[in-house]
Design a protein around this motif. Structure first.
Motif, PDB file in Angstrom:
ATOM      1  N   MET A   1     136.292  14.230  37.083  1.00 34.36           N
ATOM      2  CA  MET A   1     135.828  12.865  36.946  1.00 34.36           C
ATOM      3  C   MET A   1     135.417  12.343  38.315  1.00 34.36           C
ATOM      4  N   SER A   2     134.279  11.717  38.396  1.00 34.76           N
ATOM      5  CA  SER A   2     133.773  11.194  39.661  1.00 34.76           C
ATOM      6  C   SER A   2     134.459   9.887  40.034  1.00 34.76           C
ATOM      7  N   TYR A   3     134.504   9.640  41.336  1.00 37.15           N
ATOM      8  CA  TYR A   3     135.002   8.387  41.892  1.00 37.15           C
ATOM      9  C   TYR A   3     133.933   7.832  42.811  1.00 37.15           C
ATOM     10  N   TYR A   4     133.781   6.512  42.779  1.00 38.82           N
ATOM     11  CA  TYR A   4     132.712   5.852  43.530  1.00 38.82           C
ATOM     12  C   TYR A   4     133.307   4.895  44.547  1.00 38.82           C
ATOM     13  N   PHE A   5     132.996   5.132  45.807  1.00 35.53           N
ATOM     14  CA  PHE A   5     133.380   4.255  46.902  1.00 35.53           C
ATOM     15  C   PHE A   5     132.236   3.268  47.085  1.00 35.53           C
ATOM     16  N   ILE A   6     132.533   1.993  46.897  1.00 41.86           N
ATOM     17  CA  ILE A   6     131.506   0.960  46.988  1.00 41.86           C
ATOM     18  C   ILE A   6     131.878   0.017  48.128  1.00 41.86           C
ATOM     19  N   ALA A   7     130.925  -0.192  49.027  1.00 46.53           N
ATOM     20  CA  ALA A   7     131.175  -1.039  50.191  1.00 46.53           C
ATOM     21  C   ALA A   7     130.125  -2.145  50.274  1.00 46.53           C
ATOM     22  N   ARG A   8     130.608  -3.363  50.436  1.00 48.41           N
ATOM     23  CA  ARG A   8     129.764  -4.515  50.767  1.00 48.41           C
ATOM     24  C   ARG A   8     130.040  -4.797  52.233  1.00 48.41           C
ATOM     25  N   ILE A   9     129.020  -4.732  53.047  1.00 47.18           N
ATOM     26  CA  ILE A   9     129.201  -4.759  54.498  1.00 47.18           C
ATOM     27  C   ILE A   9     128.339  -5.865  55.101  1.00 47.18           C
ATOM     28  N   LYS A  10     128.948  -6.690  55.933  1.00 48.97           N
ATOM     29  CA  LYS A  10     128.219  -7.722  56.677  1.00 48.97           C
ATOM     30  C   LYS A  10     128.323  -7.361  58.157  1.00 48.97           C
ATOM     31  N   ILE A  11     127.268  -6.762  58.686  1.00 48.72           N
ATOM     32  CA  ILE A  11     127.251  -6.249  60.052  1.00 48.72           C
ATOM     33  C   ILE A  11     127.008  -7.393  61.031  1.00 48.72           C
ATOM     34  N   HIS A  12     127.844  -7.458  62.066  1.00 45.97           N
ATOM     35  CA  HIS A  12     127.656  -8.469  63.104  1.00 45.97           C
ATOM     36  C   HIS A  12     127.498  -7.859  64.495  1.00 45.97           C
ATOM     37  N   ASP A  13     127.640  -6.528  64.606  1.00 50.72           N
ATOM     38  CA  ASP A  13     127.449  -5.833  65.885  1.00 50.72           C
ATOM     39  C   ASP A  13     126.753  -4.504  65.597  1.00 50.72           C
ATOM     40  N   ASP A  14     125.420  -4.510  65.679  1.00 51.07           N
ATOM     41  CA  ASP A  14     124.632  -3.322  65.332  1.00 51.07           C
ATOM     42  C   ASP A  14     124.956  -2.120  66.210  1.00 51.07           C
ATOM     43  N   ALA A  15     125.166  -2.329  67.489  1.00 51.67           N
ATOM     44  CA  ALA A  15     125.446  -1.217  68.409  1.00 51.67           C
ATOM     45  C   ALA A  15     126.775  -0.545  68.066  1.00 51.67           C
ATOM     46  N   GLU A  16     127.775  -1.328  67.775  1.00 47.13           N
ATOM     47  CA  GLU A  16     129.088  -0.767  67.406  1.00 47.13           C
ATOM     48  C   GLU A  16     128.998  -0.064  66.053  1.00 47.13           C
ATOM     49  N   ASP A  39     121.562   0.213  50.732  1.00 48.16           N
ATOM     50  CA  ASP A  39     120.510  -0.789  50.596  1.00 48.16           C
ATOM     51  C   ASP A  39     120.823  -1.996  51.470  1.00 48.16           C
ATOM     52  N   ASP A  40     119.878  -2.347  52.319  1.00 46.26           N
ATOM     53  CA  ASP A  40     120.019  -3.514  53.183  1.00 46.26           C
ATOM     54  C   ASP A  40     119.337  -4.745  52.595  1.00 46.26           C
ATOM     55  N   ASN A  41     118.773  -4.605  51.399  1.00 44.61           N
ATOM     56  CA  ASN A  41     118.041  -5.714  50.806  1.00 44.61           C
ATOM     57  C   ASN A  41     118.206  -5.714  49.288  1.00 44.61           C
ATOM     58  N   CYS A  42     119.444  -5.788  48.822  1.00 44.07           N
ATOM     59  CA  CYS A  42     119.715  -5.777  47.382  1.00 44.07           C
ATOM     60  C   CYS A  42     119.158  -7.024  46.717  1.00 44.07           C
ATOM     61  N   LEU A  43     118.753  -6.869  45.487  1.00 43.22           N
ATOM     62  CA  LEU A  43     118.297  -7.989  44.678  1.00 43.22           C
ATOM     63  C   LEU A  43     119.516  -8.620  44.009  1.00 43.22           C
ATOM     64  N   VAL A  44     119.764  -9.881  44.297  1.00 44.17           N
ATOM     65  CA  VAL A  44     120.889 -10.596  43.706  1.00 44.17           C
ATOM     66  C   VAL A  44     120.468 -11.107  42.333  1.00 44.17           C
ATOM     67  N   LEU A  45     121.173 -10.705  41.308  1.00 44.09           N
ATOM     68  CA  LEU A  45     120.870 -11.139  39.950  1.00 44.09           C
ATOM     69  C   LEU A  45     121.748 -12.317  39.528  1.00 44.09           C
ATOM     70  N   GLU A  46     122.989 -12.310  39.990  1.00 39.60           N
ATOM     71  CA  GLU A  46     123.926 -13.394  39.676  1.00 39.60           C
ATOM     72  C   GLU A  46     124.821 -13.607  40.884  1.00 39.60           C
ATOM     73  N   GLY A  47     125.221 -14.831  41.130  1.00 41.58           N
ATOM     74  CA  GLY A  47     126.125 -15.130  42.233  1.00 41.58           C
ATOM     75  C   GLY A  47     125.402 -15.217  43.559  1.00 41.58           C
ATOM     76  N   ASN A  48     126.174 -15.072  44.617  1.00 37.36           N
ATOM     77  CA  ASN A  48     125.653 -15.170  45.976  1.00 37.36           C
ATOM     78  C   ASN A  48     125.904 -13.873  46.720  1.00 37.36           C
ATOM     79  N   ARG A  49     125.023 -13.579  47.624  1.00 35.28           N
ATOM     80  CA  ARG A  49     125.178 -12.377  48.447  1.00 35.28           C
ATOM     81  C   ARG A  49     125.352 -12.814  49.886  1.00 35.28           C
ATOM     82  N   ASP A  50     126.456 -12.401  50.507  1.00 34.61           N
ATOM     83  CA  ASP A  50     126.674 -12.756  51.900  1.00 34.61           C
ATOM     84  C   ASP A  50     126.870 -11.523  52.777  1.00 34.61           C
ATOM     85  N   ASP A  51     126.531 -10.363  52.236  1.00 36.73           N
ATOM     86  CA  ASP A  51     126.627  -9.138  53.023  1.00 36.73           C
ATOM     87  C   ASP A  51     125.225  -8.727  53.456  1.00 36.73           C
TER      88      ASP A  51
END
Length: 96
Positions: A1-16, A39-51
């Motif tokens: 059975m597969s497992y999916y690691f999902i990350a929502r990331i808000k980058i504030h230091d590109d070099a690091e 994806d750095d430009n997801c389409l928000v269908l519902e709610g707000n995106r802050d990542d």
């Protein structure tokens, strides 16, 4: 059975964050991780995106995920991601 690691990331230091990216691919592959989406430009269908980036990685088993996430190699680079970004991460069990 597969497992999916999902990350929502808000980058504030590109070099690091780049220090994390420079090594991440080889470590994911070593532990049978497979990128399904980055994806750095997801389409928000519902709610707000802050990542700024969404990532989905598939692991064939929970053991593969655990071996990757807890590996010394990953723990060594994880500090760069956590220092460079706010991250919300989850592990989702796939459907048989």
């Amino acid at each position: 059975m597969s497992y999916y690691f999902i990350a929502r990331i808000k980058i504030h230091d590109d070099a690091e964050y780049q220090k994390y990216l420079d090594q991440a691919d080889d470590i994911f592959k070593k532990y049978n991780g497979e990128y399904l989406a980055v994806d750095d430009n997801c389409l928000v269908l519902e709610g707000n995106r802050d990542d700024s980036r969404m990532v989905i990685i598939r692991f064939a088993t929970q053991n593969d995920f655990n071996a990757w996430y807890n590996s010394p190699e990953y723990q060594h680079i994880l500090k760069h991601r956590l220092k460079a970004a706010h991250c919300d991460t989850i592990l989702v069990k796939g459907i048989n």
